[in-house]
Design a protein around this motif. Structure first.
Motif, PDB file in Angstrom:
ATOM      1  N   LEU A  95       0.829  -1.205   0.000  1.00 56.45           N
ATOM      2  CA  LEU A  95       0.000   0.000   0.000  1.00 56.45           C
ATOM      3  C   LEU A  95       0.866   1.259   0.000  1.00 56.45           C
ATOM      4  O   LEU A  95       1.762   1.403   0.822  1.00 56.45           O
ATOM      5  N   MET A  96       0.584   2.170  -0.953  1.00 56.80           N
ATOM      6  CA  MET A  96       1.309   3.446  -1.051  1.00 56.80           C
ATOM      7  C   MET A  96       2.825   3.231  -0.945  1.00 56.80           C
ATOM      8  O   MET A  96       3.539   3.969  -0.264  1.00 56.80           O
ATOM      9  N   TYR A  97       3.295   2.225  -1.658  1.00 61.00           N
ATOM     10  CA  TYR A  97       4.668   1.744  -1.497  1.00 61.00           C
ATOM     11  C   TYR A  97       5.711   2.849  -1.655  1.00 61.00           C
ATOM     12  O   TYR A  97       6.656   2.944  -0.852  1.00 61.00           O
ATOM     13  N   TYR A  98       5.564   3.680  -2.666  1.00 60.31           N
ATOM     14  CA  TYR A  98       6.612   4.673  -2.936  1.00 60.31           C
ATOM     15  C   TYR A  98       6.509   5.903  -2.034  1.00 60.31           C
ATOM     16  O   TYR A  98       7.372   6.774  -2.079  1.00 60.31           O
ATOM     17  N   TRP A  99       5.464   5.970  -1.233  1.00 60.10           N
ATOM     18  CA  TRP A  99       5.406   6.961  -0.160  1.00 60.10           C
ATOM     19  C   TRP A  99       5.899   6.349   1.149  1.00 60.10           C
ATOM     20  O   TRP A  99       6.523   7.033   1.945  1.00 60.10           O
ATOM     21  N   ARG A 100       5.648   5.078   1.348  1.00 62.62           N
ATOM     22  CA  ARG A 100       6.028   4.418   2.604  1.00 62.62           C
ATOM     23  C   ARG A 100       7.497   4.034   2.657  1.00 62.62           C
ATOM     24  O   ARG A 100       8.068   3.920   3.760  1.00 62.62           O
ATOM     25  N   PHE A 101       8.124   3.825   1.480  1.00 64.40           N
ATOM     26  CA  PHE A 101       9.495   3.331   1.473  1.00 64.40           C
ATOM     27  C   PHE A 101      10.400   4.200   0.613  1.00 64.40           C
ATOM     28  O   PHE A 101       9.977   4.770  -0.400  1.00 64.40           O
ATOM     29  N   ASN A 102      11.658   4.297   1.033  1.00 65.39           N
ATOM     30  CA  ASN A 102      12.673   5.006   0.258  1.00 65.39           C
ATOM     31  C   ASN A 102      13.201   4.105  -0.858  1.00 65.39           C
ATOM     32  O   ASN A 102      12.845   2.920  -0.944  1.00 65.39           O
ATOM     33  N   GLU A 103      14.071   4.643  -1.688  1.00 58.13           N
ATOM     34  CA  GLU A 103      14.626   3.876  -2.816  1.00 58.13           C
ATOM     35  C   GLU A 103      15.419   2.665  -2.346  1.00 58.13           C
ATOM     36  O   GLU A 103      15.524   1.675  -3.066  1.00 58.13           O
ATOM     37  N   PHE A 126       6.845   9.644   6.472  1.00 60.01           N
ATOM     38  CA  PHE A 126       5.500   9.366   5.990  1.00 60.01           C
ATOM     39  C   PHE A 126       4.617   8.925   7.152  1.00 60.01           C
ATOM     40  O   PHE A 126       5.007   8.107   7.983  1.00 60.01           O
ATOM     41  N   VAL A 127       3.402   9.454   7.178  1.00 57.98           N
ATOM     42  CA  VAL A 127       2.526   9.304   8.336  1.00 57.98           C
ATOM     43  C   VAL A 127       2.227   7.845   8.687  1.00 57.98           C
ATOM     44  O   VAL A 127       2.130   7.496   9.874  1.00 57.98           O
ATOM     45  N   LEU A 128       2.088   6.967   7.708  1.00 59.57           N
ATOM     46  CA  LEU A 128       1.767   5.572   8.017  1.00 59.57           C
ATOM     47  C   LEU A 128       2.907   4.847   8.716  1.00 59.57           C
ATOM     48  O   LEU A 128       2.696   3.768   9.292  1.00 59.57           O
ATOM     49  N   ASN A 129       4.114   5.413   8.666  1.00 62.93           N
ATOM     50  CA  ASN A 129       5.256   4.808   9.353  1.00 62.93           C
ATOM     51  C   ASN A 129       5.458   5.375  10.750  1.00 62.93           C
ATOM     52  O   ASN A 129       6.370   4.960  11.462  1.00 62.93           O
ATOM     53  N   ASN A 130       4.623   6.312  11.141  1.00 61.31           N
ATOM     54  CA  ASN A 130       4.685   6.884  12.481  1.00 61.31           C
ATOM     55  C   ASN A 130       4.069   5.892  13.467  1.00 61.31           C
ATOM     56  O   ASN A 130       2.962   5.399  13.257  1.00 61.31           O
TER      57      ASN A 130
END
Length: 203
Positions: free
Chosen positions: A42-50, A58-62
């Motif tokens: 889910l929202m992989y490129y917002w949740r994870f770096n390269e 990113f808020v989901l990782n808080n």
């Protein structure tokens, strides 16, 4: 689908508009044949770096929002391509309710088929929600679909509108096949009449 009548869950804010289905579940993760397993992407490129490590900004990782099941988002959520996998990813991740000023039409239809409840509130109400979440750590909401209201534990209440057909489906846990089978008697009666009138020997 399981019946959805009343639900309480923690909230995560994602105040961005036009979050499309390509963002929700990128194309390269659409190779699964089942509906499960999409949540990890889910929202992989917002949740994870390269480098594949979590994006700490990113808020989901808080950590505060790790168990959140109610998503607050900006207008036109779920726009873009019609992929149903986007709904599967959100549901598989754990979301039960999404609250936004507006949703893309096809996305709304896909959610109603998969038990993900969408609630539309106006911009003023959304800003109030965002403010209340900022002021109250581990903020949660109680969603009462039977009475069409949302409440928090501090006394704030707002009503919402929802299409009667969708409300009926969620309250009873019905999918589209269930709704069709509920009309089985009428369907069989129609087929009998149709066969009668199409019989060349009737007249």
């Amino acid at each position: 689908m399981k019946p959805f009548r009343k639900y309480t869950g923690s909230v995560v804010p994602l105040n961005k508009s036009n979050i499309d289905t390509d963002i929700i579940i990128p194309t390269e993760f659409l190779k699964r044949t089942e509906r499960t397993g999409y949540g990890q992407h889910l929202m992989y490129y917002w949740r994870f770096n390269e480098d594949g490590k979590p994006n700490e900004d990113f808020v989901l990782n808080n950590e505060t929002y790790k168990q959140a099941t109610i998503l607050l988002s900006g207008e036109n959520f779920g726009c873009g391509s019609s992929r149903e996998n986007a709904v599967w990813a959100l549901h598989d991740y754990g979301f039960q309710v999404i609250i936004s000023p507006s949703f893309a039409d096809i996305f709304k239809g896909n959610c109603s088929k998969n038990g993900l409840l969408l609630i539309e509130l106006d911009h003023t109400q959304m800003e109030e929600l965002y403010a209340r979440e900022r002021d109250n750590p581990a903020f949660s909401l109680h969603v009462d679909l039977e009475n069409q209201i949302i409440q928090d534990k501090f006394g704030w209440t707002v009503s919402f509108s929802i299409a009667p057909s969708i409300r009926h489906k969620f309250l009873n846990g019905h999918n589209d096949i269930d709704l069709t089978m509920a009309a089985e008697g009428n369907i069989l009666q129609y087929e009998k009449q149709r066969a009668f009138y199409m019989d060349p020997f009737v007249n």
